[in-house]
Design a protein around this motif. Structure first.
Motif, PDB file in Angstrom:
ATOM      1  N   GLN A 135      85.414  95.045  50.451  1.00  0.00           N
ATOM      2  CA  GLN A 135      85.560  93.909  49.534  1.00  0.00           C
ATOM      3  C   GLN A 135      84.491  94.024  48.450  1.00  0.00           C
ATOM      4  OE1 GLN A 135      84.473  89.989  51.200  1.00  0.00           O
ATOM      5  NE2 GLN A 135      86.329  89.167  50.273  1.00  0.00           N
ATOM      6  N   VAL A 136      84.904  93.934  47.184  1.00  0.00           N
ATOM      7  CA  VAL A 136      83.966  93.948  46.066  1.00  0.00           C
ATOM      8  C   VAL A 136      84.354  92.823  45.112  1.00  0.00           C
ATOM      9  CG1 VAL A 136      83.432  96.402  46.209  1.00  0.00           C
ATOM     10  CG2 VAL A 136      85.359  95.644  44.812  1.00  0.00           C
ATOM     11  N   GLY A 137      83.363  92.299  44.421  1.00  0.00           N
ATOM     12  CA  GLY A 137      83.669  91.212  43.501  1.00  0.00           C
ATOM     13  C   GLY A 137      82.544  90.923  42.540  1.00  0.00           C
ATOM     14  N   ILE A 138      82.877  90.186  41.504  1.00  0.00           N
ATOM     15  CA  ILE A 138      81.918  89.713  40.504  1.00  0.00           C
ATOM     16  C   ILE A 138      82.111  88.205  40.365  1.00  0.00           C
ATOM     17  CG2 ILE A 138      81.191  89.802  38.088  1.00  0.00           C
ATOM     18  CD1 ILE A 138      82.221  92.652  37.977  1.00  0.00           C
ATOM     19  N   ARG A 139      81.011  87.464  40.406  1.00  0.00           N
ATOM     20  CA  ARG A 139      81.047  86.017  40.175  1.00  0.00           C
ATOM     21  C   ARG A 139      80.169  85.673  38.985  1.00  0.00           C
ATOM     22  NH1 ARG A 139      79.434  84.083  46.193  1.00  0.00           N
ATOM     23  NH2 ARG A 139      77.975  85.823  45.893  1.00  0.00           N
ATOM     24  N   THR A 140      80.554  84.632  38.271  1.00  0.00           N
ATOM     25  CA  THR A 140      79.770  84.208  37.117  1.00  0.00           C
ATOM     26  C   THR A 140      79.712  82.689  37.062  1.00  0.00           C
ATOM     27  OG1 THR A 140      79.526  84.399  34.713  1.00  0.00           O
ATOM     28  CG2 THR A 140      81.765  84.214  35.569  1.00  0.00           C
ATOM     29  N   SER A 141      78.665  82.159  36.478  1.00  0.00           N
ATOM     30  CA  SER A 141      78.543  80.712  36.270  1.00  0.00           C
ATOM     31  C   SER A 141      77.724  80.452  35.015  1.00  0.00           C
ATOM     32  CB  SER A 141      77.887  80.029  37.476  1.00  0.00           C
ATOM     33  OG  SER A 141      76.524  80.409  37.586  1.00  0.00           O
ATOM     34  N   TRP A 142      78.082  79.381  34.284  1.00  0.00           N
ATOM     35  CA  TRP A 142      77.434  79.034  33.030  1.00  0.00           C
ATOM     36  C   TRP A 142      77.217  77.524  32.964  1.00  0.00           C
ATOM     37  CZ3 TRP A 142      76.326  83.016  29.498  1.00  0.00           C
ATOM     38  CH2 TRP A 142      76.892  84.269  29.805  1.00  0.00           C
ATOM     39  N   PRO A 143      76.109  77.015  33.509  1.00  0.00           N
ATOM     40  CA  PRO A 143      75.829  75.580  33.405  1.00  0.00           C
ATOM     41  C   PRO A 143      75.625  75.151  31.954  1.00  0.00           C
ATOM     42  CG  PRO A 143      74.519  76.585  35.145  1.00  0.00           C
ATOM     43  CD  PRO A 143      75.143  77.709  34.367  1.00  0.00           C
ATOM     44  N   MET A 144      76.257  74.027  31.610  1.00  0.00           N
ATOM     45  CA  MET A 144      76.151  73.479  30.255  1.00  0.00           C
ATOM     46  C   MET A 144      75.782  72.011  30.338  1.00  0.00           C
ATOM     47  SD  MET A 144      79.505  75.359  28.620  1.00  0.00           S
ATOM     48  CE  MET A 144      79.826  77.104  28.967  1.00  0.00           C
ATOM     49  N   GLU A 145      75.812  71.332  29.203  1.00  0.00           N
ATOM     50  CA  GLU A 145      75.317  69.954  29.155  1.00  0.00           C
ATOM     51  C   GLU A 145      76.114  69.033  30.064  1.00  0.00           C
ATOM     52  OE1 GLU A 145      74.506  66.345  25.925  1.00  0.00           O
ATOM     53  OE2 GLU A 145      75.309  68.280  25.268  1.00  0.00           O
ATOM     54  N   HIS A 146      77.437  69.163  30.072  1.00  0.00           N
ATOM     55  CA  HIS A 146      78.278  68.219  30.806  1.00  0.00           C
ATOM     56  C   HIS A 146      78.947  68.824  32.041  1.00  0.00           C
ATOM     57  CE1 HIS A 146      77.735  65.207  27.744  1.00  0.00           C
ATOM     58  NE2 HIS A 146      78.176  66.032  26.811  1.00  0.00           N
ATOM     59  N   GLY A 147      78.637  70.069  32.376  1.00  0.00           N
ATOM     60  CA  GLY A 147      79.248  70.687  33.536  1.00  0.00           C
ATOM     61  C   GLY A 147      78.948  72.172  33.573  1.00  0.00           C
ATOM     62  N   TYR A 148      79.678  72.891  34.407  1.00  0.00           N
ATOM     63  CA  TYR A 148      79.466  74.339  34.436  1.00  0.00           C
ATOM     64  C   TYR A 148      80.797  75.066  34.570  1.00  0.00           C
ATOM     65  CZ  TYR A 148      79.643  74.058  39.615  1.00  0.00           C
ATOM     66  OH  TYR A 148      80.008  73.835  40.919  1.00  0.00           O
ATOM     67  N   LEU A 149      80.857  76.199  33.862  1.00  0.00           N
ATOM     68  CA  LEU A 149      82.003  77.094  33.902  1.00  0.00           C
ATOM     69  C   LEU A 149      81.739  78.162  34.954  1.00  0.00           C
ATOM     70  CD1 LEU A 149      84.692  77.912  32.351  1.00  0.00           C
ATOM     71  CD2 LEU A 149      83.228  79.468  31.034  1.00  0.00           C
ATOM     72  N   TYR A 150      82.756  78.472  35.739  1.00  0.00           N
ATOM     73  CA  TYR A 150      82.580  79.489  36.773  1.00  0.00           C
ATOM     74  C   TYR A 150      83.825  80.370  36.848  1.00  0.00           C
ATOM     75  CZ  TYR A 150      85.508  76.350  39.580  1.00  0.00           C
ATOM     76  OH  TYR A 150      86.527  75.550  40.028  1.00  0.00           O
ATOM     77  N   GLY A 151      83.654  81.559  37.385  1.00  0.00           N
ATOM     78  CA  GLY A 151      84.778  82.479  37.512  1.00  0.00           C
ATOM     79  C   GLY A 151      84.465  83.588  38.488  1.00  0.00           C
ATOM     80  N   SER A 152      85.498  84.329  38.872  1.00  0.00           N
ATOM     81  CA  SER A 152      85.314  85.445  39.799  1.00  0.00           C
ATOM     82  C   SER A 152      86.456  86.427  39.655  1.00  0.00           C
ATOM     83  CB  SER A 152      85.241  84.945  41.252  1.00  0.00           C
ATOM     84  OG  SER A 152      86.473  84.365  41.643  1.00  0.00           O
ATOM     85  N   LEU A 153      86.162  87.674  39.979  1.00  0.00           N
ATOM     86  CA  LEU A 153      87.149  88.746  40.051  1.00  0.00           C
ATOM     87  C   LEU A 153      86.874  89.497  41.336  1.00  0.00           C
ATOM     88  CD1 LEU A 153      89.437  90.439  38.761  1.00  0.00           C
ATOM     89  CD2 LEU A 153      87.650  91.800  37.639  1.00  0.00           C
ATOM     90  N   GLU A 154      87.881  89.610  42.210  1.00  0.00           N
ATOM     91  CA  GLU A 154      87.651  90.182  43.538  1.00  0.00           C
ATOM     92  C   GLU A 154      88.767  91.137  43.929  1.00  0.00           C
ATOM     93  OE1 GLU A 154      85.897  87.885  47.016  1.00  0.00           O
ATOM     94  OE2 GLU A 154      88.004  87.973  47.633  1.00  0.00           O
ATOM     95  N   GLY A 155      88.395  92.205  44.630  1.00  0.00           N
ATOM     96  CA  GLY A 155      89.346  93.139  45.196  1.00  0.00           C
ATOM     97  C   GLY A 155      89.041  93.382  46.666  1.00  0.00           C
ATOM     98  N   VAL A 156      90.090  93.482  47.487  1.00  0.00           N
ATOM     99  CA  VAL A 156      89.925  93.660  48.934  1.00  0.00           C
ATOM    100  C   VAL A 156      90.919  94.713  49.431  1.00  0.00           C
ATOM    101  CG1 VAL A 156      89.950  92.541  51.191  1.00  0.00           C
ATOM    102  CG2 VAL A 156      89.245  91.235  49.180  1.00  0.00           C
ATOM    103  N   TYR A 157      90.464  95.568  50.327  1.00  0.00           N
ATOM    104  CA  TYR A 157      91.346  96.526  51.006  1.00  0.00           C
ATOM    105  C   TYR A 157      91.093  96.431  52.509  1.00  0.00           C
ATOM    106  CZ  TYR A 157      93.082 100.811  53.088  1.00  0.00           C
ATOM    107  OH  TYR A 157      93.730 101.702  53.902  1.00  0.00           O
TER     108      TYR A 157
END
Length: 622
Positions: free
Chosen positions: A426-448
């Motif tokens: 399993q491999v993946g990348i996660r990201t997060s970007w806290p801002m004034e009114h909330g935070y943006l988040y995302g991920s890309l993942e692959g599994v075998y």
């Protein structure tokens, strides 16, 4: 009047002083599906730090230590707001304090939900085929009513239970007859009879968890609670937890290779010790021995034409029959941080089984190497390696490698069959970007996952034992009411590790926004490739290693009469959009829409099935 005012002031001062005397209980537990851990990860990633411990659940004492690692002076306004929200939740005060050592908290959550889907012909029973594992809202509905109860004694003891009222799966169920096999002491079949003891799932397009409304009935009340009930005790750097709770070990977004969170609960005892840079966990979970849901039939092996004994599953059991045997998942896990940007974890685990119910106490050693006990007749082992790194600020990388079966050099002769290799990655990348009114988040993942991952012996090896398999597929008992007044208890088989099981390839993309002002939205796309091997497939020795996904198998199945009807790799496309809006402090509305298309549905070549699913719920909490 003065006397009355004096009494009120004195009473208020007593309450305030009692609250002030309460220092908080560090042994309060943060559940694996609580959003608090995700918020902590978002804060860590935005600071260029590796994720905190991925061994959940966590205690407040441990999460306080996680929060202490954050340099508050470096936080932006948005990050500071996220930090304060986490700190406020960790410092939450109980509602009732009879004295300075006792604190009691209780709540009530009322959540009516409605579920709608378009294809009631193909999408009925998610238990039948492992590639329908994504189907969860319909199969396990939210509880209509939940009453969480918490108690804290001093700073070091905590207890929790949750009383629930909701609909069980009998709202979808019809009872029909199934063949029951009787055998003598030598395993020879003596008779085959039929009795009303099996559950099938009828097709409905609309359903609600309000079980008193049609098509529900009063006897559809879910009697399987509590799903969470435990006691927790410990100190500033350690914790002991005993009871029933959901576990999750690993950083995965779609699931974890070692312990996934799709199992409703573990009956578990767990010890953890942790510092700012190190964590050790020893865990024992009790499950039902497979001998309680298998039966034997003497038939011809299609591979060599020889008459042999084969074991099959009977997942519908008589409550009056005592359970036999012992089955335990035992694991220990080490995590340590390398500076602030990297974290590593090693986990070793075994599934230990005993027909007699006896246990070799050596397997409970918290520091031994389980594999080196060499007790293949009783146990099967797993080993995982995890790496978590935040090389660049806001971007986190993780990788997990799981070993189920590996053959050492010279272990088997080149001309003899050998156990098939079984790995998962399993491999993946996660990201997060806290801002004034909330935070943006995302991920890309692959599994075998390999075709034989999580599987083991089917009884054809020379030992002649372990016919039901010493594997990592566990049975969760569920009491189910059926039509016509029938009452049955059903074993639901679940992968202990990855949610989508063996013989799979998964690619997942996720993007969401969490707003501090009380709303959130998330979009997800998943591509799932599923071979013909599944949780019901038989294990066998091989003359060459098998890579997945597989399109054919001659091994047969524990539950299907003819496994060879599965002749193709299935491909699933799943699009999901979900959102929730907090109207007031006590009222939230949430909804979810799924659009799924499966090519080679049920691993049958040329068959295609699509479905649109929608759920909406109103959550009222106090």
């Amino acid at each position: 009047m003065k006397r009355k005012a004096s009494f009120i002031i004195t009473f208020i001062l007593c309450i305030v002083s009692t609250v002030a005397a309460y220092g908080g209980n560090g042994q309060r537990v943060v559940a694996v599906d609580d959003g608090l851990y995700d918020a902590m990860c978002a804060l860590y990633f935005s600071q260029g730090m590796a994720a905190p411990s991925s061994t959940g659940p966590w205690t407040v004492a441990e999460m306080d230590m996680m929060l202490e690692r954050i340099d508050v002076s470096r936080l932006s306004a948005g990050e500071r707001r996220l930090y304060d929200m986490i700190a406020d939740e960790l410092g939450r005060r109980p509602r009732f304090q009879p004295d300075d050592a006792l604190a009691i908290d209780a709540g009530i959550v009322f959540s009516p939900y409605m579920y709608v889907h378009s294809n009631s012909d193909d999408f009925t029973n998610p238990d039948d085929w492992s590639n329908d594992g994504w189907w969860g809202d319909w199969n396990r509905m939210e509880s209509l009513l939940a009453i969480p109860l918490e108690i804290s004694i001093g700073d070091h003891m905590y207890g929790y239970t949750e009383i629930q009222a909701g609909a069980n799966r009998s709202m979808l169920a019809d009872i029909h007859e199934i063949g029951q096999v009787s055998a003598d002491a030598n395993g020879q079949v003596t008779s085959v009879t039929t009795s009303p003891s099996s559950v099938s799932y009828s097709g409905r397009n609309i359903l609600s968890n309000v079980f008193l409304l049609p098509p529900g009935e009063g006897n559809d009340f879910n009697l399987n609670f509590p799903y969470s009930a435990f006691a927790s005790a410990g100190g500033e750097h350690w914790n002991l937890m005993i009871g029933r709770q959901k576990l999750s070990w690993g950083p995965g977004v779609t699931g974890n290779l070692m312990i996934g969170d799709q199992i409703p609960y573990h009956n578990n005892a767990r010890f953890s010790a942790f510092t700012r840079s190190f964590k050790y966990t020893f865990s024992v979970s009790s499950f039902i021995h497979p001998m309680n849901y298998t039966f034997r039939v003497h038939e011809t092996d299609p591979r060599d034409g020889q008459d042999k004994w084969f074991d099959y599953l009977d997942l519908y059991y008589d409550q009056a029959r005592p359970r036999e045997g012992l089955s335990m998942f035992i694991a220990h896990r080490l995590e340590w941080r390398i500076g602030e940007r990297a974290d590593m974890a090693i986990t070793e685990a075994i599934m230990y089984q005993s027909e007699s119910g006896n246990i070799d106490l050596s397997v409970l050693s918290p520091t031994a190497l389980f594999h080196n006990y060499y007790i293949r007749g009783n146990a099967n082992s797993l080993l995982s390696f995890e790496l978590d790194m935040t090389i660049f600020r806001n971007f986190n990388f993780y990788a997990v490698f799981l070993i189920d079966e590996i053959n050492g050099p010279g272990e088997y002769d080149s001309d003899e069959p050998f156990p098939p290799s079984a790995f998962g990655a399993q491999v993946g990348i996660r990201t997060s970007w806290p801002m004034e009114h909330g935070y943006l988040y995302g991920s890309l993942e692959g599994v075998y996952t390999d075709p034989f991952l999580y599987l083991r012996d089917d009884g054809r090896d020379p030992r002649g034992s372990g016919a039901y398999g010493v594997n990592f597929i566990v049975a969760v008992p569920e009491y189910v009411n059926g039509t016509g007044g029938q009452r049955v208890a059903n074993y639901s088989l679940e992968f202990l590790g990855y949610r989508y099981g063996n013989d799979s390839i998964v690619a997942d993309l996720n993007l969401g926004w969490k707003d501090y002002r009380g709303w959130s939205m998330e979009g997800n796309f998943m591509y799932l490739v599923q071979g013909v091997m599944d949780r019901y497939s038989r294990w066998s020795m091989v003359d060459r290693d098998v890579m997945g996904p597989t399109s054919s198998s001659s091994l047969g199945s524990y539950i299907y009469d003819d496994h060879r009807v599965k002749d193709a790799v299935s491909h699933t496309l799943l699009f999901t959009i979900s959102a929730d809006v907090q109207i007031t402090d006590w009222l939230t509305i949430e909804g979810k829409a799924d659009c799924v298309t499966i090519f080679n549905y049920m691993n049958m070549k040329g068959r295609r099935a699509s479905d649109f699913q929608f759920s909406i719920g109103i959550i009222m909490s106090y």
